[in-house]
Design an enzyme around this catalytic site. Structure first.
Site, PDB file in Angstrom:
ATOM      1  N   LYS A 136      -8.608  -1.098   0.965  1.00 35.27           N
ATOM      2  CA  LYS A 136      -9.626  -1.359   2.200  1.00 35.27           C
ATOM      3  C   LYS A 136     -10.539  -2.415   1.516  1.00 35.27           C
ATOM      4  CE  LYS A 136      -9.874   0.213   5.435  1.00 35.27           C
ATOM      5  NZ  LYS A 136      -9.097  -0.321   6.905  1.00 35.27           N
TER       6      LYS A 136
ATOM      7  N   GLU B 133       0.888  -1.277   0.084  1.00 33.97           N
ATOM      8  CA  GLU B 133       0.003  -0.068   0.256  1.00 33.97           C
ATOM      9  C   GLU B 133       0.788   1.220  -0.079  1.00 33.97           C
ATOM     10  OE1 GLU B 133      -3.588   2.162   2.523  1.00 33.97           O
ATOM     11  OE2 GLU B 133      -3.174  -0.060   2.836  1.00 33.97           O
TER      12      GLU B 133
END
Length: 415
Positions: A242, A226
């Protein structure tokens, strides 16, 4: 014992009582001695030596973002205006720097509580390591000691984790937050050198920020996919992740069809848009990609790309203040979520949910330290969790956190 102490220690006391540590060499332990900083340019990996180092902890006082920017400028890396073209010749003198900022330091920058006591207090809250090109010194007499990893001890039980999920849902029902991220911790004793295990972690497939950062008595291994924040030519990008499912055809279909995961994801994208808007030229924040499903090890994850044009005069310190801690591991609204996290999590987040990557004039690339482990002199530490919304099922959230940490623990153990 974590290797990495210099035989040429030169200690200087800098501002705020922070120690700067010039000429600290890489760990003297086989492959790990080839410096492999997360997000370092490919041409630089294996050709770096340390030029200067700064450590800071919350007890030292002061502003870690300002301190990092000042320290880098002092050592030939001016990052006061990230919109300016890079100057200087690559490969001569200073190359760039590793930057690590803990989740607790990020909370401090945001004006929020910094959380429960840390389970690995040997780790600093800020580490900045300036590198130049050279030949790393590698000295290792004899074979490495045998590696053995003991049993993991969790910081909370599954029932305690589930109760925290229910507490977040109750807070959502009261209107305190829209969502919060909950993170658990586990630690395991070890014998031998942890650096090869942490290097294996950094080599996992999909680890965009794979690598290791070491210090005296501590080491961090990162396998994060990420992007917390990347800046190139005045363009600022964040890629929040997410939403998670097992990497099967059924898991992918479930993730794409989940209204709960999509709603949670979009809330975080909106939060990241707001974060970037604080440091962007008016009207330049865009979402380039929304809810793209990608694979990390044996998991599917949903990722988006948010982009903006940096405002004139944006420096590293303001960039860190705007983006740390990352929205995907805090919640919305961010300050309210951080207060709830501080009240519910039994131990601090340590090396996880912070920032780790590479900084240099013309390019900043910091990963969010999910899928991350840390070693102190006695134990390895891991963290994992997930975002909680009104539609969350407590037992499913506990299972998701376990799924995220499973490949990390197996890799650390050498399986």
């Amino acid at each position: 014992m974590v290797h990495g102490k210099s035989t040429e220690r030169m200690r200087k006391v800098g501002p705020y009582g922070v120690e700067t540590l010039p000429h600290v060499w890489a760990a003297d332990s086989g492959p790990a001695a080839s410096i492999d900083v997360p997000a370092a340019p490919a041409a630089c990996r294996g050709a770096l030596t340390e030029r200067a180092r700064l450590h800071w902890s919350r007890g030292d006082g002061g502003d870690p973002a300002a301190l990092a920017e000042e320290f880098l400028a002092t050592h030939g890396l001016p990052l006061h205006d990230l919109t300016r073209p890079a100057t200087g010749q690559h490969g001569t003198g200073v190359c760039g720097a590793a930057l690590y900022l803990s989740a607790a330091a990020g909370a401090l920058l945001a004006g929020a509580p910094t959380g429960a006591p840390e389970p690995a207090p040997a780790l600093p809250d800020l580490a900045v390591v300036v590198y130049q090109h050279g030949t790393p010194r590698v000295t290792r007499p004899g074979p490495p000691p045998q590696w053995r990893l003991g049993d993991w001890a969790e910081s909370w039980t599954p029932d305690q984790h589930a109760a925290a999920v229910d507490a977040v849902r109750a807070a959502i029902g009261r209107g305190d937050v829209y969502q919060s991220n909950l993170v658990g911790h586990a630690a395991a004793p070890y014998t031998g050198d942890p650096l090869p295990a942490l290097s294996r972690l950094g080599a996992l497939p999909g680890a965009r920020y794979g690598g290791v950062l070491t210090g005296d008595g501590w080491a961090i291994g990162c396998a994060s996919p990420e992007t917390l924040v990347e800046v190139t030519d005045g363009q600022v990008i964040t890629r929040p992740i997410k939403g998670t499912r097992p990497a099967t055809a059924t898991g992918r279909a479930e993730l794409l069809a989940s209204a709960k995961e999509r709603a949670e994801h979009i809330m975080i994208v909106d939060l990241e848009r707001n974060d970037l808007a604080r440091i962007a030229r008016t009207g330049t924040v865009t979402v380039d990609e929304l809810f793209a499903v990608r694979r990390w090890c044996d998991l599917w994850q949903a990722e988006s790309t948010v982009r903006a044009t940096a405002d004139d005069g944006l420096g590293l310190a303001d960039l860190l203040r705007a983006t740390c801690p990352g929205g995907s591991v805090t919640g919305a609204p961010k300050l309210a979520a951080l207060a709830q996290i501080s009240a519910l999590e039994p131990v601090g987040r340590g090396a996880s949910m912070g920032a780790l990557g590479w900084v240099a004039p013309g390019h900043i690339d910091l990963g969010l330290t999910i899928r991350t482990a840390a070693a102190d002199g006695q134990r390895l530490h891991t963290w994992a969790g997930g975002g909680i919304t009104w539609d969350s099922d407590a037992h499913a959230e506990v299972a998701e956190a376990a799924a995220k940490t499973r490949p990390i623990r197996a890799t650390l153990a050498g399986r």
